[in-house]
Write an enzyme that holds these catalytic residues in place. Structure first.
Site, PDB file in Angstrom:
ATOM      1  N   SER A  17     -15.168   7.395  -3.114  1.00  0.00           N
ATOM      2  CA  SER A  17     -16.008   6.404  -3.779  1.00  0.00           C
ATOM      3  C   SER A  17     -17.088   5.956  -2.800  1.00  0.00           C
ATOM      4  O   SER A  17     -16.788   5.405  -1.740  1.00  0.00           O
ATOM      5  CB  SER A  17     -15.178   5.197  -4.208  1.00  0.00           C
ATOM      6  OG  SER A  17     -16.064   4.151  -4.553  1.00  0.00           O
ATOM      7  N   HIS A  42     -17.779   9.907  -6.421  1.00  0.00           N
ATOM      8  CA  HIS A  42     -17.591   8.840  -7.406  1.00  0.00           C
ATOM      9  C   HIS A  42     -18.598   7.724  -7.117  1.00  0.00           C
ATOM     10  O   HIS A  42     -18.634   7.194  -6.010  1.00  0.00           O
ATOM     11  CB  HIS A  42     -16.147   8.333  -7.280  1.00  0.00           C
ATOM     12  CG  HIS A  42     -15.768   7.269  -8.253  1.00  0.00           C
ATOM     13  ND1 HIS A  42     -15.222   7.550  -9.491  1.00  0.00           N
ATOM     14  CD2 HIS A  42     -15.831   5.912  -8.181  1.00  0.00           C
ATOM     15  CE1 HIS A  42     -14.961   6.418 -10.131  1.00  0.00           C
ATOM     16  NE2 HIS A  42     -15.327   5.406  -9.352  1.00  0.00           N
ATOM     17  N   ASP A  44     -19.991   4.033  -8.197  1.00  0.00           N
ATOM     18  CA  ASP A  44     -19.622   2.817  -8.918  1.00  0.00           C
ATOM     19  C   ASP A  44     -20.849   1.996  -9.270  1.00  0.00           C
ATOM     20  O   ASP A  44     -21.439   1.333  -8.414  1.00  0.00           O
ATOM     21  CB  ASP A  44     -18.668   1.981  -8.061  1.00  0.00           C
ATOM     22  CG  ASP A  44     -17.291   2.604  -7.992  1.00  0.00           C
ATOM     23  OD1 ASP A  44     -16.679   2.794  -9.064  1.00  0.00           O
ATOM     24  OD2 ASP A  44     -16.832   2.919  -6.881  1.00  0.00           O
ATOM     25  N   MET A  46     -22.299  -1.166 -11.011  1.00  0.00           N
ATOM     26  CA  MET A  46     -21.840  -2.497 -11.453  1.00  0.00           C
ATOM     27  C   MET A  46     -23.046  -3.351 -11.815  1.00  0.00           C
ATOM     28  O   MET A  46     -24.029  -3.378 -11.076  1.00  0.00           O
ATOM     29  CB  MET A  46     -21.060  -3.170 -10.323  1.00  0.00           C
ATOM     30  CG  MET A  46     -19.886  -2.345  -9.827  1.00  0.00           C
ATOM     31  SD  MET A  46     -18.885  -3.291  -8.680  1.00  0.00           S
ATOM     32  CE  MET A  46     -17.794  -2.004  -8.060  1.00  0.00           C
ATOM     33  N   HIS A  75     -19.218   5.904 -12.611  1.00  0.00           N
ATOM     34  CA  HIS A  75     -18.284   4.980 -13.266  1.00  0.00           C
ATOM     35  C   HIS A  75     -19.090   3.739 -13.620  1.00  0.00           C
ATOM     36  O   HIS A  75     -19.423   2.948 -12.742  1.00  0.00           O
ATOM     37  CB  HIS A  75     -17.151   4.691 -12.264  1.00  0.00           C
ATOM     38  CG  HIS A  75     -16.181   3.650 -12.701  1.00  0.00           C
ATOM     39  ND1 HIS A  75     -15.273   3.079 -11.826  1.00  0.00           N
ATOM     40  CD2 HIS A  75     -15.948   3.080 -13.902  1.00  0.00           C
ATOM     41  CE1 HIS A  75     -14.531   2.199 -12.474  1.00  0.00           C
ATOM     42  NE2 HIS A  75     -14.926   2.177 -13.739  1.00  0.00           N
ATOM     43  N   MET A  77     -19.534   0.301 -14.764  1.00  0.00           N
ATOM     44  CA  MET A  77     -18.928  -1.002 -15.029  1.00  0.00           C
ATOM     45  C   MET A  77     -20.060  -1.882 -15.532  1.00  0.00           C
ATOM     46  O   MET A  77     -20.619  -2.709 -14.803  1.00  0.00           O
ATOM     47  CB  MET A  77     -18.278  -1.532 -13.745  1.00  0.00           C
ATOM     48  CG  MET A  77     -16.976  -0.801 -13.422  1.00  0.00           C
ATOM     49  SD  MET A  77     -16.478  -0.923 -11.711  1.00  0.00           S
ATOM     50  CE  MET A  77     -17.371   0.476 -11.032  1.00  0.00           C
ATOM     51  N   MET A 146      -7.891   2.763 -14.342  1.00  0.00           N
ATOM     52  CA  MET A 146      -8.158   1.820 -13.249  1.00  0.00           C
ATOM     53  C   MET A 146      -6.835   1.227 -12.760  1.00  0.00           C
ATOM     54  O   MET A 146      -6.044   0.718 -13.563  1.00  0.00           O
ATOM     55  CB  MET A 146      -9.053   0.664 -13.728  1.00  0.00           C
ATOM     56  CG  MET A 146     -10.504   1.025 -13.987  1.00  0.00           C
ATOM     57  SD  MET A 146     -11.375   1.651 -12.554  1.00  0.00           S
ATOM     58  CE  MET A 146     -11.265   0.267 -11.420  1.00  0.00           C
ATOM     59  N   ASP A 184      -8.364   5.420 -10.162  1.00  0.00           N
ATOM     60  CA  ASP A 184      -9.323   4.727  -9.297  1.00  0.00           C
ATOM     61  C   ASP A 184      -8.813   3.337  -8.947  1.00  0.00           C
ATOM     62  O   ASP A 184      -8.585   2.513  -9.835  1.00  0.00           O
ATOM     63  CB  ASP A 184     -10.642   4.627 -10.094  1.00  0.00           C
ATOM     64  CG  ASP A 184     -11.770   3.969  -9.328  1.00  0.00           C
ATOM     65  OD1 ASP A 184     -11.644   3.785  -8.104  1.00  0.00           O
ATOM     66  OD2 ASP A 184     -12.789   3.656  -9.974  1.00  0.00           O
TER      67      ASP A 184
HETATM   68  C1  DX5 Z   1     -13.647  -0.671  -8.040  1.00  0.00           C
HETATM   69  C2  DX5 Z   1     -14.224   0.717  -8.028  1.00  0.00           C
HETATM   70  C3  DX5 Z   1     -13.553   1.708  -7.156  1.00  0.00           C
HETATM   71  C4  DX5 Z   1     -13.521   1.353  -5.699  1.00  0.00           C
HETATM   72  C5  DX5 Z   1     -12.207   1.842  -5.185  1.00  0.00           C
HETATM   73  O1  DX5 Z   1     -14.232  -1.373  -9.071  1.00  0.00           O
HETATM   74  O2  DX5 Z   1     -14.243   1.251  -9.348  1.00  0.00           O
HETATM   75  O3  DX5 Z   1     -14.104   3.003  -7.342  1.00  0.00           O
HETATM   76  O4  DX5 Z   1     -14.534   1.918  -4.920  1.00  0.00           O
HETATM   77  O5  DX5 Z   1     -12.059   1.399  -3.906  1.00  0.00           O
HETATM   78  P1  DX5 Z   1     -10.654   1.416  -3.160  1.00  0.00           P
HETATM   79  O6  DX5 Z   1     -10.256   2.849  -3.023  1.00  0.00           O
HETATM   80  O7  DX5 Z   1     -10.981   0.746  -1.879  1.00  0.00           O
HETATM   81  O8  DX5 Z   1      -9.705   0.637  -4.035  1.00  0.00           O
HETATM   82 ZN    ZN Z   2     -14.837   3.377  -9.593  1.00  0.00          ZN
END
Ligand code: DX5
Ligand code: ZN
Length: 224
Positions: A17, A42, A44, A46, A75, A77, A146, A184
């Site tokens: 990630s 990956h 993220d 947000m 991903h 969010m 998740m 994840d």
């Molecule tokens: C959290 C993200 C994850 C995050 C995971 O909202 O979707 O992808 O980067 O990080 P770790 O592996 O540190 O839990």
């Molecule tokens: Zn993620």
């Protein structure tokens, strides 16, 4: 588009990630993770609304695309992911995952992701039961389970995800879709092995993998 088949029996694909990467020197982290054995990246996204954190959008995804030939799995969010599908396609994203809890017309948004030439993913938060995504299982290429509350890296693994992975694997075996199972949140060698044994195909890892002293060794432990 660049994507992955089901991994060999007993193994999983490794997805760092980038949330835990150094964005001041992202090409170095990407090159290093690639050399360490990353199979896909990956990303993220947000929106500070669906989750209380704000990261990046298509503009940064396009920069990552220029820095890597690996499949890029975003991903989302986001409360309204349906308004941003084309920019992510243009940025060179290969797989786009939306949340079932988002404020979007799920079936229509998944269909549009497919029309734009990307793999279709659906994700569910730790407190959301698998039953919520059953109507969409035959419309997705990827299910993202998740195992932390979305929003931040570095949280601890929520055990409820293991049974969800096992249920999804059972349903897939029974012919209810042909998706990859992605997990994840809080993934390390121990939690990753449990997810793999339950049927996960892709292990996303942020803090544990990127902060590992030996990333190649850590990636190999996740792969199984
Ligand atoms: C959290 C993200 C994850 C995050 C995971 O909202 O979707 O992808 O980067 O990080 P770790 O592996 O540190 O839990
Ligand atoms: Zn993620």
């Amino acid at each position: 588009m660049n994507w992955l088949p089901r991994p060999a029996e007993g193994t999983a694909w490794v997805a760092p990630s980038l949330l835990s990467a150094d964005f001041a020197d992202i090409t170095a982290d990407i090159a290093d993770m690639t050399a360490a054995g990353a199979d896909l990246l990956h990303l993220d996204v947000m929106d500070a609304h669906f989750v209380p954190n704000l990261t990046f959008g298509p503009f940064i995804c396009a920069a990552v695309r220029r820095a890597s030939d690996l499949p890029l799995d975003a991903h989302l969010m986001m409360t309204n992911p349906e308004q941003y599908l084309e920019p992510f396609a243009k940025a060179g994203i290969d797989g786009l995952t939306i949340h079932v809890e988002a404020d979007a017309p799920v079936a229509e948004t998944l269909a549009r992701i497919g029309e734009l030439g990307m793999k279709r993913g659906i994700s569910l938060k730790p407190g959301t039961p698998v039953v919520e995504i059953l109507p969409f299982l035959d419309q997705v290429d990827l299910v993202l389970v998740m195992t932390v509350q979305p929003g931040f890296g570095g949280q601890s693994f929520d055990q409820r995800g293991v049974e969800k992975i096992a249920e999804l694997a059972r349903r897939r075996d029974a012919g209810e879709g042909e998706f990859l199972i992605n997990v994840d949140g809080g993934i390390n060698d121990r939690t990753g092995a449990r997810c793999r044994e339950a049927g996960a195909d892709i292990l996303v890892s942020g803090s544990w993998l990127l902060k590992a002293e030996d990333r190649s060794k850590a990636a190999a432990l996740l792969r199984g």
